[in-house]
Scaffold this motif. Structure first.
Motif, short mmCIF file in Angstrom:
data_model
loop_
_atom_site.label_atom_id
_atom_site.label_comp_id
_atom_site.label_asym_id
_atom_site.label_seq_id
_atom_site.Cartn_x
_atom_site.Cartn_y
_atom_site.Cartn_z
N ARG A 77 7.26 19.03 -12.16
CA ARG A 77 7.16 20.47 -11.94
C ARG A 77 6.03 21.07 -12.77
N TYR A 78 5.89 20.63 -14.01
CA TYR A 78 4.80 21.14 -14.85
C TYR A 78 3.44 20.75 -14.27
N PHE A 79 3.34 19.52 -13.79
CA PHE A 79 2.07 19.08 -13.21
C PHE A 79 1.72 19.91 -11.97
N VAL A 80 2.69 20.12 -11.10
CA VAL A 80 2.43 20.85 -9.86
C VAL A 80 2.10 22.31 -10.14
N ASP A 81 2.76 22.91 -11.13
CA ASP A 81 2.56 24.33 -11.40
C ASP A 81 1.33 24.61 -12.26
N LEU A 98 6.33 13.09 -6.69
CA LEU A 98 4.99 13.68 -6.66
C LEU A 98 4.28 13.37 -5.34
N ARG A 99 4.44 12.18 -4.83
CA ARG A 99 3.81 11.83 -3.55
C ARG A 99 4.29 12.75 -2.44
N ASN A 100 5.58 13.01 -2.38
CA ASN A 100 6.11 13.88 -1.33
C ASN A 100 5.57 15.31 -1.47
N ILE A 101 5.42 15.77 -2.71
CA ILE A 101 4.89 17.12 -2.91
C ILE A 101 3.43 17.21 -2.47
N LEU A 102 2.63 16.19 -2.82
CA LEU A 102 1.22 16.20 -2.43
C LEU A 102 1.07 16.11 -0.91
N LEU A 103 1.93 15.34 -0.27
CA LEU A 103 1.88 15.27 1.19
C LEU A 103 2.24 16.62 1.81
N LYS A 104 3.21 17.28 1.22
CA LYS A 104 3.61 18.59 1.75
C LYS A 104 2.51 19.62 1.56
N LYS A 105 1.78 19.53 0.46
CA LYS A 105 0.69 20.47 0.19
C LYS A 105 -0.62 20.03 0.84
N GLU A 106 -0.60 18.89 1.54
CA GLU A 106 -1.77 18.36 2.24
C GLU A 106 -2.94 18.11 1.28
N VAL A 107 -2.61 17.53 0.13
CA VAL A 107 -3.63 17.15 -0.85
C VAL A 107 -4.07 15.72 -0.55
N GLU A 108 -5.37 15.49 -0.53
CA GLU A 108 -5.89 14.16 -0.26
C GLU A 108 -5.72 13.27 -1.49
N PHE A 109 -5.19 12.07 -1.27
CA PHE A 109 -5.00 11.14 -2.38
C PHE A 109 -4.78 9.74 -1.81
N VAL A 110 -4.89 8.75 -2.68
CA VAL A 110 -4.51 7.38 -2.36
C VAL A 110 -3.49 6.94 -3.41
N SER A 111 -2.72 5.95 -3.07
CA SER A 111 -1.70 5.46 -4.00
C SER A 111 -1.77 3.94 -4.10
N VAL A 112 -1.54 3.45 -5.30
CA VAL A 112 -1.48 2.01 -5.57
C VAL A 112 -0.13 1.73 -6.21
N THR A 113 0.72 1.01 -5.49
CA THR A 113 2.05 0.68 -5.98
C THR A 113 2.25 -0.82 -5.92
N GLU A 114 3.35 -1.27 -6.52
CA GLU A 114 3.67 -2.69 -6.52
C GLU A 114 4.11 -3.18 -5.15
N TYR A 115 4.44 -2.25 -4.25
CA TYR A 115 4.91 -2.62 -2.92
C TYR A 115 3.80 -2.57 -1.86
N ALA A 116 2.63 -2.08 -2.22
CA ALA A 116 1.55 -1.93 -1.25
C ALA A 116 0.92 -3.28 -0.92
N ARG A 117 0.44 -3.42 0.31
CA ARG A 117 -0.25 -4.64 0.71
C ARG A 117 -1.62 -4.72 0.03
N THR A 118 -2.12 -5.94 -0.09
CA THR A 118 -3.41 -6.14 -0.76
C THR A 118 -4.52 -5.38 -0.05
N SER A 119 -4.48 -5.36 1.28
CA SER A 119 -5.51 -4.64 2.04
C SER A 119 -5.44 -3.14 1.77
N GLU A 120 -4.23 -2.60 1.65
CA GLU A 120 -4.09 -1.17 1.36
C GLU A 120 -4.62 -0.84 -0.03
N VAL A 121 -4.34 -1.71 -0.99
CA VAL A 121 -4.82 -1.49 -2.36
C VAL A 121 -6.34 -1.53 -2.40
#
Length: 496
Positions: free
Chosen positions: A333-337, A364-387
């Motif tokens: 909440r502090y980051f978003v506000d 945070l990802r859901n909030i950024l998607l709702k606000k239509e903010v452009e971003f990429v994400s790197v998680t432990e579950y992402a495919r190598t091609s996505e990363v």
């Protein structure tokens, strides 16, 4: 730890052996005049209560097969059985099987050219020795395993049981084992194949008489899934559902009274302190003698912030938080506000947000998607091609923000290039992660036509709450942490 567990089992087995000999001698005694009185027999029989409902007395929880291999090899070396004493013994197959299933992996790089091999080795070495030990190319990082060990003392001298050697058998049945070495996931699947809550058909009786539970490398288990540990510990020292050929005349009285947990020793080791580990220890350590916690304070000169080599202002911002359960939501909440509007107003590129908690990442990802903010994400579950695609877009500035999870860095150790503005949405549990990322600022941002740049200077912002004191202490030192958590000021600046 291996010596402590081994000594406990050997003393227990020696006591049982002595009592078995005494009972056998009384049964074979034929002269009625030499028999002791009934009262003396009753008193002696009480001293024979030296067993539990089942044989296993030591449970050791480890994160990976490689750590299990090292631990068992240590046990064998302590027993001077790291090499089989008889070349043609029947234990050879078990030892070979153990080395094959738990030992170092074989790396097949014969098909790789020399340049690719050198590049691969350089990339692996850059991940650090701690990563190489757990997840290196030869490390067996499988977290689904369970192994039973049974010890059989062999007497050398008929006059003394203490002068004895001991044979150890690998892959023994759990009900015939003295020590169980397993991962939380592997043992949980074995005990509860369908659901941890459906205990009616589960066979967990072999955990009913555990006298020592060692949770080794809790920091690694925390990164895997701490819920598995939390699901297993309540199953220890429960009353068995079956008799399992138990000789109840030899069962200790406190086990019959349902007080086994009060006599169990729980040992948890970790590279760092964490509130979740501490709360688990306080909850399940019910020993009558109390609890002992050993921690190491961090002097200012050994704090991780001293490892930052770049001349960058590092701002630590304390976020108000009422309860530990709400700290993640309060940080987001502090980051978003307060922080996100500044990023958007200055059209700030090359901003990486390091998020230790995966739940905070989802929020945070859901909030950024709702606000239509452009971003990429790197998680432990992402495919190598996505990363790879996301890292390239972030480096080129086509995506101004990257969300990077702490678990992704723990398991994969990506060297993210293109960071100019670094934000920690929470303090990383591994202190080394802080300096590693701050030292990457401006890495790869040379003047190139294909990179979108902004005019801002490199910056670093850390959002923390008062409940992050253990992790914060490892980064800024014990003395600084105390002022930053309890002081009136909420903003602190470090400069290297």
């Amino acid at each position: 730890l291996a010596l402590h567990a081994l000594q406990h089992v050997l003393q227990s087995r020696a006591t049982i052996y002595q009592h078995n000999q005494r009972i056998q001698a009384l049964e074979d005694q034929e002269d009625e005049q030499q028999k002791v009185s009934d009262n003396d027999n009753d008193e002696e029989e009480e001293s024979w209560r030296d067993q539990g409902f089942t044989r296993p007395t030591v449970l050791i929880l480890l994160p990976t097969r490689s750590t299990c291999h090292d631990f068992v090899k240590t046990l064998l070396s302590l027993l001077q059985q790291d090499q089989p004493q008889q070349p043609n013994s029947r234990d050879d197959d078990a030892r070979d099987r153990f080395d094959q299933e738990y030992g170092p992996l074989q790396v097949d790089d014969a098909d790789m050219d020399e340049n690719a091999r050198v590049y691969r080795q350089k990339a692996i070495q850059s991940k650090g020795s701690d990563w190489h030990e757990l997840f290196g190319e030869t490390a067996n990082d499988d977290d689904d395993f369970k192994l039973g060990l049974s010890l059989h003392p062999k007497r050398r001298n008929k006059k003394s049981v203490t002068e004895s050697t001991c044979d150890i058998k690998l892959y023994s049945d759990f009900y015939k084992s003295d020590i169980i070495v397993a991962s939380p996931l592997g043992l949980k699947i074995s005990v509860t194949p369908e659901s941890i809550s459906e205990t009616s058909d589960n066979d967990a009786d072999f955990l009913s008489s555990i006298e020592m539970c060692i949770v080794h490398r809790s920091d690694v288990l925390l990164m895997q899934n701490w819920d598995h540990v939390m699901d297993l510990l309540p199953l220890l020292n429960q009353q068995p559902k079956k008799t399992n050929d138990t000789d109840f005349s030899r069962v200790r009285p406190y086990l019959l009274a349902g007080q086994a947990a009060q006599w169990r020793q729980l040992i948890m080791t970790s590279q760092f302190l964490d509130p979740l580990i501490l709360s688990t220890f306080k909850r399940f350590s019910e020993n009558r003698q109390g609890q002992v916690r050993i921690r190491r304070k961090t002097p200012a000169e050994e704090a991780n912030v001293t490892s930052v080599l770049l001349p960058v202002r590092q701002v630590f911002q304390r976020v108000s938080c009422s309860t530990i359960a709400n700290q993640g939501a309060d940080r987001v909440r502090y980051f978003v506000d307060s922080v996100l509007p500044q990023i958007q107003r200055h059209k700030q590129h090359h901003t990486m947000i390091f998020i230790p908690s995966y739940f905070d990442f989802i929020s945070l990802r859901n909030i950024l998607l709702k606000k239509e903010v452009e971003f990429v994400s790197v998680t432990e579950y992402a495919r190598t091609s996505e990363v790879s695609r996301g890292r390239a877009r972030f480096l080129q500035g086509r995506k101004p923000i990257m969300l990077y999870t702490g678990r992704a860095h723990y398991f994969l150790r990506h060297q993210i290039k293109g960071i100019r503005h670094l934000i920690f949405l929470g303090v990383p549990e591994e202190a080394s992660f802080y300096a590693d990322h701050v030292n990457l600022l401006n890495e790869g941002l040379e003047k190139r036509d294909d990179i979108i740049m902004d005019d801002g200077l490199a910056s670093c912002l850390v959002l923390y709450t008062k409940y992050d004191s253990y992790a914060l202490e490892r980064i800024v030192g014990t003395a600084n942490c105390s002022r930053m958590v309890r002081g009136e000021k909420s903003s602190f600046i470090f400069a290297s």
